[in-house]
Design a protein around this motif. Structure first.
Motif, PDB file in Angstrom:
ATOM      1  N   HIS A  59      10.517 -11.669 -16.636  1.00 15.37           N
ATOM      2  CA  HIS A  59      10.226 -11.015 -15.355  1.00 15.37           C
ATOM      3  C   HIS A  59      10.200 -12.038 -14.215  1.00 15.37           C
ATOM      4  O   HIS A  59      10.730 -11.770 -13.123  1.00 15.37           O
ATOM      5  CB  HIS A  59       8.897 -10.260 -15.439  1.00 15.37           C
ATOM      6  CG  HIS A  59       9.033  -8.919 -16.106  1.00 15.37           C
ATOM      7  ND1 HIS A  59       9.530  -7.819 -15.448  1.00 15.37           N
ATOM      8  CD2 HIS A  59       8.785  -8.515 -17.371  1.00 15.37           C
ATOM      9  CE1 HIS A  59       9.569  -6.780 -16.283  1.00 15.37           C
ATOM     10  NE2 HIS A  59       9.119  -7.183 -17.452  1.00 15.37           N
ATOM     11  N   ARG A 148      23.747   5.726  -5.334  1.00 13.19           N
ATOM     12  CA  ARG A 148      23.061   4.435  -5.503  1.00 13.19           C
ATOM     13  C   ARG A 148      23.656   3.413  -4.546  1.00 13.19           C
ATOM     14  O   ARG A 148      24.887   3.342  -4.395  1.00 13.19           O
ATOM     15  CB  ARG A 148      23.237   3.950  -6.955  1.00 13.19           C
ATOM     16  CG  ARG A 148      22.356   2.760  -7.303  1.00 13.19           C
ATOM     17  CD  ARG A 148      20.944   3.223  -7.447  1.00 13.19           C
ATOM     18  NE  ARG A 148      19.995   2.228  -7.873  1.00 13.19           N
ATOM     19  CZ  ARG A 148      18.857   1.992  -7.204  1.00 13.19           C
ATOM     20  NH1 ARG A 148      18.555   2.629  -6.099  1.00 13.19           N
ATOM     21  NH2 ARG A 148      18.002   1.113  -7.676  1.00 13.19           N
ATOM     22  N   GLY A 256      12.396   1.387 -18.914  1.00 13.05           N
ATOM     23  CA  GLY A 256      11.967   0.471 -17.857  1.00 13.05           C
ATOM     24  C   GLY A 256      10.492   0.160 -18.050  1.00 13.05           C
ATOM     25  O   GLY A 256       9.814   0.814 -18.842  1.00 13.05           O
TER      26      GLY A 256
HETATM   27  C1  LIG Z   1      15.712   0.630 -10.126  1.00 10.60           C
HETATM   28  C2  LIG Z   1      15.170   0.139 -11.417  1.00 10.60           C
HETATM   29  N1  LIG Z   1      15.971   0.103 -12.492  1.00 10.60           N
HETATM   30  C3  LIG Z   1      15.532  -0.323 -13.683  1.00 10.60           C
HETATM   31  C4  LIG Z   1      14.229  -0.735 -13.860  1.00 10.60           C
HETATM   32  C5  LIG Z   1      13.796  -1.212 -15.205  1.00 10.60           C
HETATM   33  O1  LIG Z   1      13.709  -2.609 -15.242  1.00 10.60           O
HETATM   34  P1  LIG Z   1      12.690  -3.331 -16.215  1.00 10.60           P
HETATM   35  O2  LIG Z   1      13.002  -2.853 -17.577  1.00 10.60           O
HETATM   36  O3  LIG Z   1      12.979  -4.790 -16.056  1.00 10.60           O
HETATM   37  O4  LIG Z   1      11.346  -2.951 -15.791  1.00 10.60           O
HETATM   38  C6  LIG Z   1      13.358  -0.721 -12.747  1.00 10.60           C
HETATM   39  C7  LIG Z   1      11.957  -1.114 -12.772  1.00 10.60           C
HETATM   40  O5  LIG Z   1      11.316  -1.729 -13.385  1.00 10.60           O
HETATM   41  C8  LIG Z   1      13.843  -0.281 -11.512  1.00 10.60           C
HETATM   42  O6  LIG Z   1      13.042  -0.250 -10.440  1.00 10.60           O
END
Ligand SMILES: Cc1ncc(COP(=O)(O)O)c(C=O)c1O
Length: 307
Positions: A59, A148, A256
């Protein structure tokens, strides 16, 4: 005021109570959306009396990449960010499921929407968080009328705050029309992702997800699930996805940090598969929850204990 308003956040280089971390209304990031953020979950394991953070290094690596795109300085290394995060949770005695929001923002009090030579700052806070969307009942979803944003407009790869206007438009439209979440198409008409999460389909036993050129955020959960699928020898296709593939999929789910792994029951009034959670989705979902809660030793390298 909530309990967590009294707990520490990290603001202007210090730990202070969240309630005292306030910004001037002239702040560049507030005026222009010039900020980028992360979202990290911590899962409290009652038996182990520990809080586990999922892929914290990844992250912060992504936050640094977002910062690079937005021409921000990141004065801290990934290790230092991690250390601040662990300290924040320990000082706040967090013993429940938690969501961490680290962000970098253009903190100068200046007019002019630009990126270079505008001072930026880092801040971090924590809030308690349960499910963002239901993970068990099957979601009712639509394809959004909003397109998008593309990489040459506001790069979704950057997790830039201003770009979330696009997400908010789609999410409100979906909720106000009686759905629980929206799926974006990209500017080429291919399937992109949800308003705040990545998307997966299963067709004929193959796990399919849009590639990184489909205006998606390069999700850490997405990457983890692709790795799990590989380890389970589930065939994978990472490629452009057509809208109507959504309708004929055997399984569909969102992935996510916020949404975790949440299965989709219905898209644009078409029932997905047999209207129940699919076998591949269930296997990935179960494994995901085992891992993030610290109950799967094979993937313990993905989690960091706080205590
Ligand atoms: C637009 C969007 N796509 C995908 C994700 C998923 O990403 P992650 O798995 O790193 O949390 C997120 C948020 O976390 C997001 O805001």
């Amino acid at each position: 005021m909530t309990d967590y308003d009294l707990k520490p956040c990290y603001f202007e280089g210090k730990f202070i109570p969240l309630k005292d971390a306030n910004l001037n209304i002239r702040t560049h990031a507030l005026q222009y959306g010039t900020a980028c953020f992360g979202g990290i979950r911590g899962y409290w394991n009652e038996n182990k009396q520990n809080l586990f953070l999922f892929r914290i290094e990844d992250h912060y690596k992504r936050l640094k990449q977002s910062a690079k795109i937005l021409q921000m300085q990141t004065n801290y290394s990934i290790e230092e960010y991690k250390d601040i995060t662990l300290q924040l949770l320990q000082k706040g005695h967090w013993k429940e499921n938690v969501y961490l929001r680290p962000f970098l923002y253009k903190s100068a009090l200046e007019l002019s929407p630009r990126l270079h030579n505008v001072q930026d700052s880092f801040a971090l806070y924590a809030i308690p968080l349960g499910d963002y969307l239901d993970t068990q009942k099957g979601l009712k979803v639509c394809v959004s009328s909003w397109i998008r944003i593309s990489d040459n407009q506001i790069p979704t790869r950057a997790k830039a705050n201003g770009g979330y206007i696009n997400s908010a438009l789609a999410k409100s439209e979906a909720l106000q029309n009686g759905y629980e979440e929206a799926i974006f198409l990209d500017s080429h008409g291919n399937v992109s992702e949800g308003s705040a999460e990545n998307l997966f389909l299963v067709r004929d036993g193959v796990l399919i997800t849009p590639d990184v050129s489909s205006s998606i955020l390069e999700g850490i959960t997405r990457r983890s699930l692709l790795q799990l699928a590989k380890d389970f020898q589930i065939p994978i296709e990472v490629r452009p996805v057509d809208r109507t593939e959504l309708y004929v999929a055997d399984e569909a789910f969102f992935a996510g940090t916020g949404v975790q792994v949440a299965w989709i029951r219905e898209i644009d009034h078409r029932i997905i598969g047999n209207g129940k959670i699919g076998t591949i989705t269930k296997k990935l979902q179960d494994t995901f929850f085992e891992i993030v809660t610290g109950e799967n030793d094979a993937y313990s390298h993905w989690i960091t204990p706080v205590y």
